[in-house]
Design a protein around this motif. Structure first.
Motif: not given
Length: 149
Positions: A92-117
């Motif tokens: 459960i913890l690994v799933g949540i961590v993966l989800l938080v990482i994905k959402l964090g990177i999506l947020f950074l890509n949209k707000v700061i216009a970074l192009n992190i893949t």
């Protein structure tokens, strides 16, 4: 004969002091004294060691003391699944961590216009968090239901 009396009788039959028995069990002399006086009871691991040391069955140690028998049954249920429970909690913890990482990177890509893949492809980041959380949740629930009673 209650457990404490049985323990004392078996100990004296072997000619051991409370200190000597405590050393063999890797516990304090006070623990042995409390068991013999009925203040508290040893856990299942100690009961198994006592059975081996005295050369008697666990049944002979427990049969006469209903309260201890109930405690041993409860202890054995708790000892039966902690490692599996821990494994499912890690899922459960690994799933949540993966989800938080994905959402964090999506947020950074949209707000700061970074192009992190995200390395690993879409499967890892889209389905893996969901799979980990579902497997962990179902497994944890199955253990809970199995050891409920």
């Amino acid at each position: 004969m209650i457990f404490g009396e049985k323990l004392k009788a078996e100990r004296t039959k072997k000619g051991w002091t409370q200190d000597e028995l405590a050393e063999k069990l890797f516990v304090s002399r006070q623990s042995v004294s409390k068991w013999e006086n009925g203040v508290n009871y040893p856990n299942i691991e100690i009961i198994i060691k006592l059975s081996d040391l005295f050369g008697i069955t666990i049944d002979e140690l427990l049969r006469s003391d209903e309260q201890l028998t109930k405690q041993v049954i409860q202890d054995s249920k708790q000892l039966a699944y902690p490692r599996l429970k821990f494994l499912f909690d890690v899922f459960i913890l690994v799933g949540i961590v993966l989800l938080v990482i994905k959402l964090g990177i999506l947020f950074l890509n949209k707000v700061i216009a970074l192009n992190i893949t995200l390395p690993g492809g879409k499967f890892l980041w889209n389905l893996a968090p969901l799979i980990f959380v579902i497997v962990g949740g179902i497994g944890s629930n199955m253990l809970k239901e199995r050891y409920k009673n």
